[in-house]
Design a protein around this motif. Structure first.
Motif, PDB file in Angstrom:
ATOM      1  N   GLU A 169       0.712  -1.255   0.021  1.00  0.00           N
ATOM      2  CA  GLU A 169       0.041  -0.200   0.172  1.00  0.00           C
ATOM      3  C   GLU A 169       0.763   1.363   0.086  1.00  0.00           C
ATOM      4  O   GLU A 169       2.223   1.068   0.217  1.00  0.00           O
ATOM      5  CB  GLU A 169      -0.835  -0.216   1.222  1.00  0.00           C
ATOM      6  CG  GLU A 169      -1.879  -1.044   1.094  1.00  0.00           C
ATOM      7  CD  GLU A 169      -2.894  -1.246   2.349  1.00  0.00           C
ATOM      8  OE1 GLU A 169      -2.580  -0.437   3.391  1.00  0.00           O
ATOM      9  OE2 GLU A 169      -3.772  -2.212   2.350  1.00  0.00           O
ATOM     10  N   ILE A 170       0.239   2.416  -0.313  1.00  0.00           N
ATOM     11  CA  ILE A 170       1.082   3.713  -0.374  1.00  0.00           C
ATOM     12  C   ILE A 170       1.817   3.726   0.875  1.00  0.00           C
ATOM     13  O   ILE A 170       2.821   4.115   1.266  1.00  0.00           O
ATOM     14  CB  ILE A 170       0.188   4.858  -0.732  1.00  0.00           C
ATOM     15  CG1 ILE A 170      -0.544   4.951  -1.951  1.00  0.00           C
ATOM     16  CG2 ILE A 170       0.962   6.231  -0.568  1.00  0.00           C
ATOM     17  CD1 ILE A 170      -1.354   5.818  -2.349  1.00  0.00           C
ATOM     18  N   ALA A 178       1.076  -4.321   8.614  1.00  0.00           N
ATOM     19  CA  ALA A 178       0.401  -2.913   8.988  1.00  0.00           C
ATOM     20  C   ALA A 178      -0.597  -2.363   8.238  1.00  0.00           C
ATOM     21  O   ALA A 178      -1.047  -1.187   8.261  1.00  0.00           O
ATOM     22  CB  ALA A 178       1.395  -1.825   9.626  1.00  0.00           C
ATOM     23  N   ILE A 179      -0.846  -3.193   6.938  1.00  0.00           N
ATOM     24  CA  ILE A 179      -1.707  -2.424   5.837  1.00  0.00           C
ATOM     25  C   ILE A 179      -3.181  -2.121   6.524  1.00  0.00           C
ATOM     26  O   ILE A 179      -3.441  -2.536   7.625  1.00  0.00           O
ATOM     27  CB  ILE A 179      -1.860  -3.782   4.665  1.00  0.00           C
ATOM     28  CG1 ILE A 179      -2.507  -4.696   5.176  1.00  0.00           C
ATOM     29  CG2 ILE A 179      -0.492  -3.811   3.967  1.00  0.00           C
ATOM     30  CD1 ILE A 179      -2.706  -5.942   3.970  1.00  0.00           C
ATOM     31  N   GLY A 180      -3.723  -1.301   5.792  1.00  0.00           N
ATOM     32  CA  GLY A 180      -5.161  -0.492   6.195  1.00  0.00           C
ATOM     33  C   GLY A 180      -6.376  -1.181   5.589  1.00  0.00           C
ATOM     34  O   GLY A 180      -7.240  -1.223   5.910  1.00  0.00           O
ATOM     35  N   THR A 181      -6.095  -1.966   4.519  1.00  0.00           N
ATOM     36  CA  THR A 181      -7.166  -2.377   3.774  1.00  0.00           C
ATOM     37  C   THR A 181      -7.972  -3.454   4.527  1.00  0.00           C
ATOM     38  O   THR A 181      -7.370  -4.257   5.095  1.00  0.00           O
ATOM     39  CB  THR A 181      -6.831  -3.281   2.381  1.00  0.00           C
ATOM     40  OG1 THR A 181      -5.959  -2.171   1.613  1.00  0.00           O
ATOM     41  CG2 THR A 181      -7.978  -3.713   1.591  1.00  0.00           C
ATOM     42  N   ALA A 200      -3.768   6.383   2.285  1.00  0.00           N
ATOM     43  CA  ALA A 200      -2.605   5.653   2.529  1.00  0.00           C
ATOM     44  C   ALA A 200      -2.823   4.159   2.481  1.00  0.00           C
ATOM     45  O   ALA A 200      -1.857   3.146   2.266  1.00  0.00           O
ATOM     46  CB  ALA A 200      -2.169   5.793   4.037  1.00  0.00           C
ATOM     47  N   ALA A 201      -4.208   3.753   2.503  1.00  0.00           N
ATOM     48  CA  ALA A 201      -4.362   2.189   2.215  1.00  0.00           C
ATOM     49  C   ALA A 201      -4.525   1.780   0.812  1.00  0.00           C
ATOM     50  O   ALA A 201      -4.777   0.744   0.417  1.00  0.00           O
ATOM     51  CB  ALA A 201      -5.506   1.954   3.092  1.00  0.00           C
TER      52      ALA A 201
END
Lengths: 702, 702
Positions: A169-170, A178-181, A200-201
């Motif tokens: 991810e960005i 720690a990804i946000g998706t 950011a995800a």
């Protein structure tokens, strides 16, 4: 394109005889009256365990359809590369690793070996194939189960279903955990809701995301019944077969990149996109229709690393690809250096061939030695990989070994590729900067290899932690007295006593002829002792320095670790270099032909000494080498370079590149033809008495 | 383009306050409660003697018309750059150095300063302007006389007469004296016949040769009355104003290159092309109508070097350009490193800002120190250049100094640019590879700076020879006993006695606190002694090793020299590094503001120690540093990095780049905005009680 091949083709025999002019030094083993290497045998050694596959793929790549065309627009290049991937699919490019039921050979080693070779045609094609089959396809194969395989593998295999591997991810590259998706399970509809909660995800840098991808394997935090079970992978359709984005899916184009512009990298975001429950690739974690989560792996940490570990093949194959790309650069630069002449030697003979210059040998020959080491180390890595992925030796320990080995070697070979290609480009001067001579293109395309599939520094840090863990295991159960004794003997506070000196037998060898004593004192065993000793000492020093961490509050412990981060990375690098040296030495030992073994021994020595010179200050500070012997290391390298100079062409010829793989006019023999023409012109002028008299000699006559 | 600027613009004040989350270390001097540098004052120091011109040009370059557009085809990019050069001509881009009668300011220093700044807009535009005015125009101005100036300078100045600088040939790059093109005088018609006798004599890599050039300054062997008077320069028309090649002139396109693709590089050949006698640029050599040759310079060698010396400004300006390009890369990477967060620190706080990582500081801060050193050294070079070219101090000795200085500094700064930009690109991970973030483009374009206007290794060899000559002068007239004494004291056979140790006062400082003793023992004077001592010793060693050459036959002498070629180049590099260090130290001494001086002293120390660490093995082997102090060098660097970390943003802000110069989204503050958005999202989830529970913490509760 055909034109280029014609220009590149030169009879191999022609390379042996310098055209006109007495050489200032022997240019070939023949001239030097020395034993020559058996070029074919060395070629087979370099091709390694899956040599047959490599030869098959190289033959395929003689077809110009696979070659890079310089100067294409990004759109044209992308279209060409997408077509090349479809063409590869028709030519066994995608089946070597697949299970038999999907038309495959179940040969994981061969699959990567074949993949690695693609780099000489166009690195964009290689990495696009890697995205399609090595990442997107592998995610379905390795993380999914039979239903998924039956449904998607055939179309993925045939490149009818181009896909993106949507992990990064960005906001989070190396730190995947720690990804946000999010993928939130909805038991009402038995669907997962894939969602990108903030900018950011957004998934980023994904090949196939900007234009061609019809689906993506999306990594997301799996949430069911209010619990986050960590990162899992989902099969998510993103476009229709006509290329229309599906509802809720957004895509952006990454635009122009520093290289690999044949790949349509882009970003993806999901606005509450729903996929069936069964689109979870559920080998390591599943959700029942009612939302109950289950996994064969209890520990969330181990589960995460197992899922990611299935993707180690990317790192393995980049190690091999970077090695081959470096060879191509060395083939070009050394062939040119053996023909190009510049500046009068001052000795009244012909202009000097570039490779006769001391500096030119020094720039290129140690890189050649390093490149050879990488081949042998890579074959070991590939065999380890094949052992695990074939299931023959698939134990947790062996998986861990594989991951550590890949994490140690990939950074070294990808960084070396950039250095080697750049040195080759500079060694070819202005012609090295022309795209037609390949070097600048290779460098641009290989650039990103050092930060993708694991940033090199992050990977080396993983290796460093593993080295520390192994080190700590030695002392498990040891009593305080043992530890204390060890600490006194090993740690940084106490390294100035030159304990290492005697072990190298220097006292004996330092008498008598310097040259001879150096060679006696820096032979294989001593090289090994220096390289291995350095790894051990560095790890011990860092472990000693970090020991207080266990008693510190976590922020202070983190700060202490941070202070030693650069050293830990350096220790990991030393470990990787040692592995390469050992692999090279094993290969030398296994060489039966005596002449070949002699030359390869010199080359291995050059590699070893090159490493020791690189870290010479460390060896001196830690008393592993006396200053006298330290001073001799560089001189020994000079001697080895001079000794190997006549073998340089043989050693790059052993890479076995055909003109269709090289395609660089400067490495085609055209330089020599031009020199012959110039010489003939001046000889003709002289014969006709028309050569103008130099003003200088006129003055002398007066 | 406007869009990019909007994304890039961030209030400078905003950079000082990290958004949210306790930093793991002070990120700014304010946070560290430390004295801050005076950013504006440091900016003025960096801009140097011609700061006003630099500010004027930077203001001009805020116009998007000068910016590079990524993804253009080669043809589009070339057309855009040709247009930019015409636009520059309208905006004083070509007049600063010209004599007043041609509308100029006669300010050579300002001319190069302004030229150097162009690199931030598009290096292709810069080098195209350099070809037109710095090479083609300068050849007419410096090698021609009034008639030539009156006839051609106005159109060259206005870019109405685009031209190529036709010196390099396929067969001869660095060795200009050996070029094959001939200019044979025909007294019958009072013309020179320009001719390319064979393929290797084709002129190559010439900007403006492939498409736009209407004339070329052609370097050729001047032959009259059967005598070759060596290389001279001729003004040769090559195309009509409509772009048609003139009879006898052939042109080929170099095609795609590794960078600078906005320039139409190509090849030229001449088939008995006739130009009037008066087209010889005759300042240093002329031919009378009857064919009689005359020159104000008797020696052919000195004449040749005088003609080439007039072109030293290319090297001077590349030193400055490479320095500015490196700054831009450091601005981007350090600004991003101060905002980007990755990986939990393990201390339960926010993710760690990249620049807080020990390794990240280690990768970037020494390069920042080096970059500062280059600015100060470059300003000295530029002042020397201006002194000579303004005629104020135009003596042969000062010209020689200028040439040596340029030859020493250009290699260092252009190589450093490649290293710095690459390290910056890797430090930015995948986003560093995106063209929009500038780093890959800068690197590709700057690549050829290391081999053009003098191959870096060839230039360093020239410096090395000058050092040897200066060394020999010391002993002119010395008797045999003095020489022998010197030889015993200095040469390589006798370097193991640690003679240098005492001079550094180590015996005193090695007691007491290690940190303190190191800092005491590695302060300015010691750094200088180590760096200067290394140059002296290396030159003395090589001179000693080469001494037998005078008694050897020329081929053996050449072979002996060749054995020491790499060392000589290394000595020249050491000399250049010393010059940079001295320039930095002079700048520090001249700083009045105490806080600024303190921070710049740390930065200068970091530069000095970075150099000493790079060559640590040498200092140890030659007894200049004890192993104990040697071991402390790296630790001192770590401490200096930590000390400078809070000042990193101030130090790159001092470069004074506006958003229109930077144009890299990652350095615009967008990263911080995304983090704020992500934090707000998670905070909101938590506030609404909707944050999923991590599986891990669930297990702990059980």
């Amino acid at each position: 394109m055909t034109d280029t091949v014609v220009r590149s083709s030169t009879p191999a025999a022609d390379k042996r005889t310098p055209a006109g002019g007495a050489p200032t030094a022997p240019h070939s083993a023949d001239e030097a009256h020395e034993p020559r290497i058996d070029i074919d045998a060395v070629g087979a050694m370099l091709r390694g365990t899956w040599g047959e596959t490599r030869l098959t793929v190289r033959e395929l790549l003689k077809d110009p359809a696979y070659w890079r065309v310089d100067g294409q627009s990004v759109a044209e290049h992308r279209e060409r590369v997408m077509g090349q991937v479809r063409l590869l699919a028709k030519n066994s490019g995608s089946t070597r690793a697949l299970p038999k039921e999907y038309g495959g050979d179940e040969d994981n080693g061969a699959n990567l070996a074949g993949f690695e070779e693609l780099v000489v045609a166009d690195p964009s094609m290689q990495i696009k194939a890697g995205v399609q089959w090595g990442l997107f396809g592998s995610a379905v194969l390795q993380l999914g189960t039979k239903e998924h395989h039956d449904k998607w593998i055939p179309d993925i295999r045939d490149a009818k279903l181009p896909g993106a591997f949507a992990m990064t991810e960005i906001g989070h590259g190396s730190d995947v955990a720690a990804i946000g998706t999010t993928a939130t399970y909805d038991p009402e509809t038995e669907e997962f809701v894939i969602h990108t909660p903030f900018r950011a995800a957004w998934k980023d840098y994904l090949g196939n995301a900007a234009v061609y991808g019809q689906a993506a394997t999306v990594f997301a935090q799996l949430v069911t019944k209010g619990v986050n079970h960590g990162v899992h992978c989902f099969f998510v359709p993103i476009r229709t077969t006509d290329g229309e984005l599906l509802p809720g899916v957004q895509s952006e184009d990454d635009g122009v990149k520093g290289g690999l512009n044949g790949i349509d990298n882009g970003r993806l975001a999901f606005e509450h996109v729903r996929v069936p429950r069964t689109n979870l690739l559920n080998r390591y974690g599943d959700v029942a229709p009612d939302g109950t989560y289950s996994s064969p792996i209890e520990s969330t940490g181990r589960r995460f690393f197992t899922m990611l570990g299935a993707l180690v093949q990317g790192r393995v194959s980049l190690d091999g690809s970077a090695t081959i790309a470096s060879s191509l650069a060395l083939h070009i630069a050394l062939t040119y250096a053996n023909q190009r002449r510049q500046f009068d030697s001052g000795a009244g003979t012909d202009e000097v061939v570039l490779l006769d210059y001391g500096k030119h040998q020094r720039r290129l020959l140690p890189l050649l030695a390093q490149n050879y080491a990488q081949y042998f180390a890579h074959d070991e890595l590939l065999r380890t990989f094949d052992g695990v992925f074939s299931g023959r030796v698939d134990t947790p320990a062996e998986r861990e070994n594989l991951e550590t080995l890949a994490a140690a070697l990939k950074p070294l070979s990808t960084w070396n590729a950039l250095n080697t290609i750049q040195e080759a480009r500079e060694a070819c001067g202005g012609s090295g900067f022309m795209a037609e001579n390949r070097l600048v293109g290779l460098r641009s395309d290989l650039d990103v290899y050092v930060t993708f599939e694991g940033d090199n520094n992050v990977l080396l840090q993983l290796v460093g932690k593993r080295l520390l863990a192994d080190f700590a295991k030695q002392f498990k159960g040891a009593d305080a007295a043992t530890l204390a004794k060890f600490a006194v003997g090993q740690t940084a506070g106490n390294i100035f006593h030159g304990a290492g000196l005697r072990r190298l037998g220097q006292t004996v060898a330092d008498f008598g002829s310097t040259a001879r004593s150096v060679e006696l004192g820096l032979r294989a065993e001593q090289q090994h002792e220096l390289l291995a000793g350095r790894v051990e000492q560095m790890v011990a020093d860092i472990a000693g320095a970090l020991r207080p961490a266990s008693k510190l509050p976590s922020d202070k412990a983190a700060a202490l670790f941070n202070q030693h981060q650069a050293e830990l990375i350096e220790a990991a690098r030393a470990h990787g270099e040692l592995l390469q040296w050992e692999a090279f030495s094993d290969a030398v030992k296994g060489t039966e032909n005596e002449s070949t073994r002699q030359v390869l021994t010199w080359l291995r020595d050059l590699f070893g000494l090159h490493l020791i010179e690189k870290h010479l200050a460390w060896h001196l500070i830690n008393g592993r080498l006396s200053t006298q012997r330290g001073a001799a290391v560089s001189k020994y390298i000079d001697r080895l370079c001079a000794r190997l100079r006549p073998h340089a062409q043989d050693l790059v010829d052993a890479f076995g590149f055909a003109p269709e793989h090289v395609r660089a006019p400067i490495a085609s023999g055209v330089e020599r033809q031009r020199q012959d023409e110039a010489r003939a012109h001046y000889a003709d002028l002289a014969a006709r008495g028309e050569a103008p008299i130099p003003e200088k000699s006129l003055k002398k006559k007066k």
